[in-house]
Design a protein around this motif. Structure first.
Motif, PDB file in Angstrom:
ATOM      1  N   PRO A 473       0.839  -1.207   0.000  1.00  0.00           N
ATOM      2  CA  PRO A 473       0.000   0.000   0.000  1.00  0.00           C
ATOM      3  C   PRO A 473       0.872   1.255   0.000  1.00  0.00           C
ATOM      4  O   PRO A 473       1.637   1.485   0.940  1.00  0.00           O
ATOM      5  CB  PRO A 473      -0.802  -0.114   1.300  1.00  0.00           C
ATOM      6  CG  PRO A 473      -0.659  -1.540   1.729  1.00  0.00           C
ATOM      7  CD  PRO A 473       0.671  -1.987   1.226  1.00  0.00           C
ATOM      8  N   LEU A 474       0.785   2.044  -1.044  1.00  0.00           N
ATOM      9  CA  LEU A 474       1.603   3.246  -1.182  1.00  0.00           C
ATOM     10  C   LEU A 474       0.745   4.371  -1.730  1.00  0.00           C
ATOM     11  O   LEU A 474       0.076   4.211  -2.756  1.00  0.00           O
ATOM     12  CB  LEU A 474       2.776   2.988  -2.131  1.00  0.00           C
ATOM     13  CG  LEU A 474       3.664   4.196  -2.445  1.00  0.00           C
ATOM     14  CD1 LEU A 474       4.566   4.513  -1.261  1.00  0.00           C
ATOM     15  CD2 LEU A 474       4.502   3.938  -3.702  1.00  0.00           C
ATOM     16  N   ARG A 475       0.753   5.493  -1.069  1.00  0.00           N
ATOM     17  CA  ARG A 475       0.065   6.675  -1.580  1.00  0.00           C
ATOM     18  C   ARG A 475       1.109   7.614  -2.175  1.00  0.00           C
ATOM     19  O   ARG A 475       2.144   7.872  -1.572  1.00  0.00           O
ATOM     20  CB  ARG A 475      -0.693   7.390  -0.468  1.00  0.00           C
ATOM     21  CG  ARG A 475      -1.386   8.678  -0.926  1.00  0.00           C
ATOM     22  CD  ARG A 475      -2.218   9.300   0.176  1.00  0.00           C
ATOM     23  NE  ARG A 475      -3.361   8.453   0.500  1.00  0.00           N
ATOM     24  CZ  ARG A 475      -4.243   8.722   1.465  1.00  0.00           C
ATOM     25  NH1 ARG A 475      -4.090   9.816   2.205  1.00  0.00           N
ATOM     26  NH2 ARG A 475      -5.256   7.915   1.695  1.00  0.00           N
ATOM     27  N   SER A 476       0.837   8.110  -3.376  1.00  0.00           N
ATOM     28  CA  SER A 476       1.710   9.081  -4.033  1.00  0.00           C
ATOM     29  C   SER A 476       1.060  10.454  -3.953  1.00  0.00           C
ATOM     30  O   SER A 476      -0.087  10.622  -4.380  1.00  0.00           O
ATOM     31  CB  SER A 476       1.939   8.700  -5.496  1.00  0.00           C
ATOM     32  OG  SER A 476       2.539   7.419  -5.587  1.00  0.00           O
ATOM     33  N   VAL A 477       1.771  11.409  -3.400  1.00  0.00           N
ATOM     34  CA  VAL A 477       1.210  12.746  -3.210  1.00  0.00           C
ATOM     35  C   VAL A 477       2.256  13.794  -3.588  1.00  0.00           C
ATOM     36  O   VAL A 477       3.419  13.696  -3.177  1.00  0.00           O
ATOM     37  CB  VAL A 477       0.781  12.973  -1.736  1.00  0.00           C
ATOM     38  CG1 VAL A 477       0.199  14.377  -1.558  1.00  0.00           C
ATOM     39  CG2 VAL A 477      -0.225  11.930  -1.286  1.00  0.00           C
ATOM     40  N   ASP A 478       1.835  14.772  -4.354  1.00  0.00           N
ATOM     41  CA  ASP A 478       2.673  15.935  -4.614  1.00  0.00           C
ATOM     42  C   ASP A 478       2.245  17.020  -3.632  1.00  0.00           C
ATOM     43  O   ASP A 478       1.174  17.627  -3.791  1.00  0.00           O
ATOM     44  CB  ASP A 478       2.497  16.421  -6.053  1.00  0.00           C
ATOM     45  CG  ASP A 478       3.386  17.621  -6.379  1.00  0.00           C
ATOM     46  OD1 ASP A 478       4.068  18.118  -5.458  1.00  0.00           O
ATOM     47  OD2 ASP A 478       3.382  18.067  -7.536  1.00  0.00           O
ATOM     48  N   PRO A 479       3.026  17.290  -2.581  1.00  0.00           N
ATOM     49  CA  PRO A 479       2.580  18.267  -1.570  1.00  0.00           C
ATOM     50  C   PRO A 479       2.377  19.663  -2.142  1.00  0.00           C
ATOM     51  O   PRO A 479       1.512  20.405  -1.660  1.00  0.00           O
ATOM     52  CB  PRO A 479       3.706  18.235  -0.531  1.00  0.00           C
ATOM     53  CG  PRO A 479       4.861  17.590  -1.179  1.00  0.00           C
ATOM     54  CD  PRO A 479       4.319  16.692  -2.242  1.00  0.00           C
ATOM     55  N   VAL A 480       3.140  20.018  -3.172  1.00  0.00           N
ATOM     56  CA  VAL A 480       3.001  21.357  -3.761  1.00  0.00           C
ATOM     57  C   VAL A 480       1.621  21.506  -4.393  1.00  0.00           C
ATOM     58  O   VAL A 480       0.961  22.549  -4.249  1.00  0.00           O
ATOM     59  CB  VAL A 480       4.117  21.616  -4.779  1.00  0.00           C
ATOM     60  CG1 VAL A 480       3.913  22.963  -5.460  1.00  0.00           C
ATOM     61  CG2 VAL A 480       5.479  21.574  -4.092  1.00  0.00           C
ATOM     62  N   ARG A 481       1.160  20.473  -5.076  1.00  0.00           N
ATOM     63  CA  ARG A 481      -0.180  20.519  -5.677  1.00  0.00           C
ATOM     64  C   ARG A 481      -1.274  20.586  -4.613  1.00  0.00           C
ATOM     65  O   ARG A 481      -2.387  21.030  -4.888  1.00  0.00           O
ATOM     66  CB  ARG A 481      -0.411  19.298  -6.564  1.00  0.00           C
ATOM     67  CG  ARG A 481       0.384  19.332  -7.872  1.00  0.00           C
ATOM     68  CD  ARG A 481       0.118  18.070  -8.679  1.00  0.00           C
ATOM     69  NE  ARG A 481       0.828  18.077  -9.936  1.00  0.00           N
ATOM     70  CZ  ARG A 481       0.337  18.555 -11.074  1.00  0.00           C
ATOM     71  NH1 ARG A 481      -0.896  19.061 -11.097  1.00  0.00           N
ATOM     72  NH2 ARG A 481       1.044  18.520 -12.180  1.00  0.00           N
ATOM     73  N   GLN A 482      -0.939  20.125  -3.397  1.00  0.00           N
ATOM     74  CA  GLN A 482      -1.899  20.159  -2.293  1.00  0.00           C
ATOM     75  C   GLN A 482      -1.822  21.456  -1.493  1.00  0.00           C
ATOM     76  O   GLN A 482      -2.512  21.613  -0.492  1.00  0.00           O
ATOM     77  CB  GLN A 482      -1.647  18.966  -1.359  1.00  0.00           C
ATOM     78  CG  GLN A 482      -1.817  17.603  -2.013  1.00  0.00           C
ATOM     79  CD  GLN A 482      -3.260  17.302  -2.325  1.00  0.00           C
ATOM     80  OE1 GLN A 482      -4.167  17.689  -1.582  1.00  0.00           O
ATOM     81  NE2 GLN A 482      -3.505  16.627  -3.429  1.00  0.00           N
ATOM     82  N   GLY A 483      -0.951  22.363  -1.934  1.00  0.00           N
ATOM     83  CA  GLY A 483      -0.872  23.667  -1.279  1.00  0.00           C
ATOM     84  C   GLY A 483       0.211  23.792  -0.237  1.00  0.00           C
ATOM     85  O   GLY A 483       0.229  24.779   0.516  1.00  0.00           O
TER      86      GLY A 483
END
Length: 574
Positions: A473-483
């Motif tokens: 289980p791996l979540r990929s997140v771009d923190p910049v796109r999330q603000g």
């Protein structure tokens, strides 16, 4: 014959055992929890500080919100500790922003600390567990004997009526405190000693005490009167209090307890004694945290002096660390060798915590007081002014310990903070807790993390493919796109389920090699590293028995070998 079976069996349902059960359920793993007490006792409040780190770990399971809902003292009520001649007397100095109580909305953490008794924490966690189908909670039952000689641990459990059941489990977790039957079964023993002065906790009600205190509230009032030293603080805002009579060995009855409280307070207030509890600081650390299929957490693994409020909070860190690893192994996406990293990661943190608490114990109210502080007129005023700076210095490590609370790390190359300081410098480096931040709306970076591993960065497609192939289980997140701001510039950051960083490196790194190392944990003994991981700044380092519940102590404490000092105690203080 085995009467029951469980993937994980937890012996002990105090706050650490409950946290373990809730954390396993958070990761989708069923467990059985066995706890002798049917009800939670409130007369002896034990721990009274839940740290910011514990609260942000509890935030993931909903426990932080439940604890705050039940806590009778709002975190906004006070973040001060007061040092005084007596609680009814003169101020000497106040420390503000203590114990992480001033961190609401902070960039440093998703949650501030909380002044709340251990009993309320337990009730909060029990409430959540009651609604959790993956936890088979057996309150009123006791683990009588443990057999770890076979392929799977077997535990004999007796219910309140004396009916016994034998439970077989894949993994056994001892959260069963100082007299741990699990510790005894695995052949582990405490190292260290009882230390420090005797103390007596007194829980009491008083309708008049608040009226003799200053209007400006404080969570602790440290009485430095050498004739009656100790600490007093509120348990709620409706007349329930706790006190520690420092240097007192025992109290004969309620009348004597009431006299001790009045002398400590410095006023003839009404006192209705609820309970007294004599104790002495223990500085103990288990020489093993377990291996293979049986492990220790919380007081079963370590006991430290309560000064600083780190006791059960260290156990919460144990529970979260071990739970995600057990879940990963049981669910098949991590090798069993990951479990070997549990002791390597957590035992040094306990040692560091014990050492700090032992240092804090050297400057108690009995040490800080003097007859000069009690003097009238200009003599007393000058003595109190001179003492204020000394007290601030002596107690700083106890009440401003973010270097330990938020700054502890895992692995040989993690940027460990100085534990006895309020200077905490977040660093996006492997082994450290992920530096926290908030977006412009005040939202927490930690809330965008997945329940298991998370890779933070812009280009993570290769990571998603590798994780899918492993069923990891791996979540990929771009923190910049999330603000949010970038966490480590243009580098990717791999975050573990416990919010500690597993790896930081460039986008062109092979995810397979990094994940292989991340799923071994941070080990004390450095293994031969894969070159691709080293270049990507990965910092992953290169007898069974049967026992029955002991009548007194599961192991003989012995004096430590210098220069290492190993230690521990019950939660009676901060």
């Amino acid at each position: 014959m085995t009467d029951a079976d469980a993937p994980v069996l937890i012996l002990g349902g105090g706050p650490v055992g409950l946290a373990m059960a809730l954390e396993l359920a958070f990761h989708g793993v069923a467990c059985m929890l066995v706890e002798p007490r049917r009800e939670v006792e409130h007369s002896r409040p034990r721990a009274k500080t839940t740290s910011a780190r514990s609260m942000e770990l509890f935030r993931r399971t909903g426990a932080a919100a439940e604890i705050r809902r039940r806590a009778p003292i709002p975190v906004s009520w006070s973040d001060e500790v007061r040092f005084c001649t007596t609680p009814a007397g003169e101020d000497i100095v106040r420390l503000t922003g203590v114990l992480g109580l001033d961190l609401a909305g902070s960039e440093l953490t998703s949650e501030p600390g909380q002044q709340v008794t251990q009993a309320i924490v337990e009730e909060s966690l029990r409430h959540l567990i009651e609604h959790e189908a993956l936890v088979d909670a057996r309150f009123g039952s006791t683990g009588m004997s443990v057999d770890t000689s076979g392929d799977r641990p077997r535990v004999e459990i007796a219910d309140a009526n004396g009916v016994t059941t034998t439970v077989s489990c894949d993994y056994l977790v001892g959260a069963d405190g100082a007299r741990s039957v699990v510790r005894h079964a695995i052949g582990a023993a405490y190292v260290g000693a009882v230390g420090g002065r005797p103390n007596v906790n007194i829980t009491f009600r008083s309708s008049g005490l608040a009226g003799v205190l200053p209007a400006r509230p404080a969570v602790h009032h440290w009485a430095l009167n050498p004739a009656a030293p100790g600490v007093v603080g509120p348990l709620d805002l409706d007349g329930k209090w706790w006190a520690i009579a420092t240097g007192t060995e025992s109290i004969a009855d309620a009348d004597e307890a009431a006299r001790v409280v009045r002398n400590l307070v410095g006023a003839d207030v009404d006192v209705e004694v609820i309970a007294t509890d004599p104790w002495q600081a223990r500085m103990l650390l288990s020489d093993s945290y377990g291996r293979k299929r049986a492990f220790l957490i919380g007081d079963a693994a370590h006991q430290n002096p309560p000064w600083g409020g780190h006791g059960f909070n260290t156990g919460v860190g144990d529970a979260v660390n071990l739970a995600w690893k057990l879940a990963a192994v049981l669910r098949g996406w991590a090798p069993a060798e990951l479990l070997d990293s549990y002791e390597d990661e957590r035992r040094p943190v306990a040692q560091q915590t014990i050492d700090l608490a032992a240092t804090n114990m050297k400057a108690l109210s009995i040490d800080l007081g003097s007859t000069g502080l009690m003097a009238a007129g200009e003599v007393g005023r000058q003595a109190r002014t001179a003492a204020a700076m000394e007290i601030e210095q002596a107690k700083r490590a106890e009440f401003y310990a973010l270097g330990l609370v938020l700054g502890y790390g895992y692995g040989e190359t993690s940027a460990l903070q100085s534990p006895g300081t309020d200077v905490y410098v977040p660093r996006a480096e492997p082994g450290n807790r992920l530096p926290h931040q908030r977006d412009v709306h005040g939202n927490s970076l930690f809330d965008i993390l997945g329940p298991e591993f998370t890779v933070l960065g812009e280009h993570t497609d290769a990571w998603a493919r590798e994780a899918a192939g492993r069923r990891l289980p791996l979540r990929s997140v771009d923190p910049v796109r999330q603000g949010f701001a970038p966490v480590a510039g243009d580098l990717l950051v791999l975050v573990r389920p416990d919010q500690h960083i597993a790896w930081v490196g460039p986008e062109n790194t092979d995810p397979a090699a990094v994940l292989d190392h991340a799923l071994r944990g941070f080990r004390t003994t450095r293994e031969e590293s894969d070159p691709s991981c080293e270049s990507a700044t990965s910092t992953t380092a290169s007898s069974s028995s049967t026992a029955t519940a002991p009548s007194t102590s599961s192991g003989q404490a012995k004096e430590p070998s210098p220069p290492s000092r190993r230690a521990s105690s019950r939660d009676g203080g901060s």
